[in-house]
Design an enzyme around this catalytic site. Structure first.
Site, PDB file in Angstrom:
ATOM      1  CG  ASP A   1       3.515  17.877   3.099  1.00  0.00           C
ATOM      2  OD1 ASP A   1       2.495  17.160   3.170  1.00  0.00           O
ATOM      3  OD2 ASP A   1       3.819  18.533   2.088  1.00  0.00           O
ATOM      4  CD  GLU A   2       3.531  14.180   0.161  1.00  0.00           C
ATOM      5  OE1 GLU A   2       3.026  13.061   0.422  1.00  0.00           O
ATOM      6  OE2 GLU A   2       3.157  14.872  -0.797  1.00  0.00           O
TER       7      GLU A   2
ATOM      8  CE  LYS B   1       0.198  16.482   0.654  1.00  0.00           C
ATOM      9  NZ  LYS B   1       1.329  17.410   0.785  1.00  0.00           N
ATOM     10  CB  THR B   2      -0.118  22.572  -0.153  1.00  0.00           C
ATOM     11  OG1 THR B   2       0.527  21.345  -0.513  1.00  0.00           O
ATOM     12  CG2 THR B   2       0.923  23.664  -0.028  1.00  0.00           C
TER      13      THR B   2
ATOM     14  CD  GLN C   1      -1.235  10.536  -2.628  1.00  0.00           C
ATOM     15  OE1 GLN C   1      -0.557  11.061  -3.519  1.00  0.00           O
ATOM     16  NE2 GLN C   1      -2.054  11.237  -1.859  1.00  0.00           N
TER      17      GLN C   1
ATOM     18  NE  ARG D   1      -0.399  11.804  -8.739  1.00  0.00           N
ATOM     19  CZ  ARG D   1      -0.586  12.390  -7.572  1.00  0.00           C
ATOM     20  NH1 ARG D   1      -0.032  13.559  -7.330  1.00  0.00           N
ATOM     21  NH2 ARG D   1      -1.346  11.833  -6.646  1.00  0.00           N
TER      22      ARG D   1
END
Length: 664
Positions: free
Chosen positions: A212-213, A34-35, A243, A600
């Site tokens: 974002d997030e 996504k970044t 998340q 992770r």
């Protein structure tokens, strides 16, 4: 510039990056790039003629904001000094610097952190002739934060002393011209509501917004950003409801639903291709999270390798668990060459950390533990910072009260009470009252105490003058020297020279940090540094690539490691005992937390659960594997006896080698 989005991104990413007008909802699964997509989206906006000063990109950590800014500059080859890529709180701070006067504050306000606010609450309690020992100050501050942000609607007993303390605390904050972290979001909203003309100015400035997030936004954060976006409606939110793990601090994944209602014309995109983890890890995560009902349907996939099985170890107790994990890390590091910084040990609760940290030490493995005491929370550092806060804002009564007798100046409680009463009667700050007391012929503070007040006030005034035309770092050094801080430490710790040296080294580091800030930011002020420090937290200059990462699952959000160990995967830990006692929504959040922990890992994942574990009282109890493990197909699990098996002789040899290393 002419970026070829179809060449640089996958088809879903390219479609999301290309659509820059109107509202967009991008559901970005873990490790889905996504970044990278957001970076190319902003670059594409610039290509299409949108000017950099019209773009606002918001995220949750300074690290993420800095990374995004650096990626965009690297990609475009432009300095982009007018591009705003920042955190919600930093953005709110910028708005308050411009417009807080509309709420009756002065623009030279100070930001209070948790400790500052707790000191202020104690001061308020004393001013109301109540006893601070009768209250849990930290719990009061948590309640007050909930009240201020609307997470709690009202105090149950409106006529209670707690209500009086809360009201006086709010009045004191404004009287002292201070704001806290909650205010960095709340006050901009109040300004927008009170002054529609200010809101329109901000709307005209920031015509294109990215968040974002998004699943981690609170109701207030969403309200602030949606107010700005309401006019132009060019808002893109990127997040993953799977998340969402921060409900306890106000995050609300249902903001995604609110966004859909507020922007019905939105376009929606899903990023499901994972670039981080192996196929088996993703299959485990997918099979786990599908048990949550209120979620956007998605399934992570990868074109990469299936990878090794997920290892499960079942040690006798927490001591054996810690040793097996440390031994597994040491062997994988030695045999496969994986750097220690590429290992992550994740736990549900801080109480599990100490045993694991000790085992790593016994294996000669350094580790970086998250959640430790911040450099800025050390007493000696806080003392000097309070001096600096008072220098830049003499209305900061809480800082003055902390350091008025540090070092001791013979200014006792009675003198302080007289000061406070005098200040309240005249509606002035404690420092202004102190200055009058110091020089007044009829001062109620006499003799040595009055002389000490005079010396103290003269020092502060001299420092304020020196601040106008002097170097910041040299000023801080002068403060430390002038108050005799080392001499004070000798009085407090006459038999602990090493402790004194350690504390003074902390202050030396503080001076060097300010010197570096001054060098890199020649146009910035001491107030800018103090505000930045409040937002930025701590700095770690150690070699992180040489340290195993030991942290809570919450702290691991946004990180990734080659090899991950999940310790204590047992009922009453994950899911927590509290979640098991409450409703299913809490179980869902615990499942999302476990999903975050699993994703992770890039290449190897090991899950550990013990047969027995000690509780906080030291009592040994039988432990049961987490019910979440039953939701993952058993075909994905295997045991790696060779990696973790170690004889008593091996352990003794390893410990002897470590002891020899220290002796040499």
């Amino acid at each position: 510039m002419g970026f070829d989005l179809d060449r640089e991104l996958n088809s879903e990413q390219a479609a999301a990056a290309r659509n820059i007008h109107g509202p967009s909802l991008i559901i970005a699964g873990a490790g889905s790039g996504k970044t990278r997509m957001m970076t190319y989206r902003i670059a594409h906006m610039l290509d299409e003629g949108i000017t950099e000063d019209q773009i606002l990109a918001l995220t949750f950590t300074n690290k993420a904001a800095k990374e995004m800014s650096e990626r965009i500059r690297s990609l475009t080859g432009k300095p982009l000094k007018k591009l705003t890529a920042t955190t919600f709180h930093s953005f709110g701070l910028g708005l308050l610097k411009q417009y807080i006067q509309h709420l009756g504050y002065r623009n030279n306000f100070t930001i209070y952190d948790t400790n500052d606010n707790m000191s202020l609450i104690r001061q308020v309690i004393a001013g109301l002739d109540l006893q601070a020992d009768d209250y849990n100050i930290y719990s009061l501050l948590s309640l007050f934060s909930d009240l201020k942000t609307g997470r709690v609607k009202e105090i149950q007993n409106k006529d209670s002393a707690v209500g009086r303390i809360y009201d006086e605390w709010l009045l004191s904050q404004k009287a002292y011209n201070v704001v806290d972290f909650d205010d960095l979001i709340i006050l901009p909203i109040r300004i927008f509501e009170k002054r529609p003309d200010v809101l329109e100015k901000v709307q005209d400035r920031f015509r294109y917004i990215m968040v974002d997030e998004f699943q981690d936004t609170s109701l207030l954060q969403y309200r602030m950003v949606s107010m700005i976006a309401r006019k132009e409606r060019n808002i893109c939110v990127v997040g993953d409801d799977d998340q969402s793990i921060y409900s306890w601090r106000g995050a609300n994944y249902r903001n995604i639903v609110m966004f859909e209602e507020d922007f019905p014309e939105r376009r929606e995109y899903k990023l499901e291709r994972n670039y981080r983890s192996t196929g088996n890890i993703l299959e485990a995560a997918n099979n786990l999270i599908v048990h949550n009902s209120e979620r956007k349907s998605k399934k992570l996939w990868t074109s990469g390798e299936k990878g090794s099985s997920i290892f499960v170890i079942s040690p006798e107790d927490e001591d054996e668990e810690a040793f097996m994990i440390a031994e597994g890390i040491r062997k994988r590091h030695n045999e496969s060459g994986v750097p220690y910084g590429e290992f992550g040990i994740l736990v549900r609760t801080n109480s599990l950390i100490a045993t694991l940290e000790n085992a790593l030490m016994e294996n000669g493995i350094m580790c970086a533990v998250s959640g430790g005491t911040s450099f800025f929370d050390r007493k000696e550092v806080r003392d000097i910072l309070c001096y600096l806060k008072l220098i830049v804002n003499s209305d900061d009564d809480a800082s003055l009260l902390r350091i008025i007798n540090t070092p001791r100046r013979g200014i006792g409680r009675i003198s302080v009470e007289k000061l406070r009463k005098f200040a309240e009667e005249r509606r002035i700050s404690l420092f202004d009252a102190l200055t009058e007391f110091a020089y007044a012929a009829d001062s109620p503070v006499k003799g040595r105490s009055q002389e000490n007040l005079k010396t103290f006030s003269r020092l502060v005034l001299d420092w304020q003058k020196a601040l106008e035309d002097g170097r910041l770092a040299s000023l801080v050094s002068n403060v430390i020297e002038a108050i005799g801080y080392r001499e004070m430490l000798y009085e407090e710790y006459p038999d602990k020279p090493k402790l004194i040296d350690f504390k003074m080294k902390s202050l030396e580091f503080l001076v060097s940090r300010i010197s570096r800030f001054e060098k890199n930011n020649p146009d910035s002020s001491l107030r800018d540094y103090l505000n930045l420090m409040s937002l930025d937290g701590k700095e770690n200059s150690d070699r992180e690539d040489e340290k195993v990462n030991l942290m809570t699952m919450h702290a691991s959000k946004g990180l990734e490691f080659d090899t991950v160990y999940l310790a204590g995967v047992e009922d009453n830990i994950i899911p927590s005992s509290r979640a098991l006692e409450e409703d299913a929504k809490n179980i869902d959040e615990e499942r999302r937390l476990f999903y975050v922990a699993i994703t992770r890992a890039r290449r190897m994942l090991t899950i550990s659960h013990c047969g027995y574990r000690k509780d906080r009282m030291g009592e040994r109890h039988m432990a049961l594997p987490s019910r979440f493990l039953e939701e993952i197909p058993s075909s994905l699990f295997s045991e790696d006896e060779e990696m973790y098996a170690s004889s008593d002789e091996d352990r003794i040899d390893m410990l002897n080698a470590l002891i020899g290393k220290f002796r040499s």
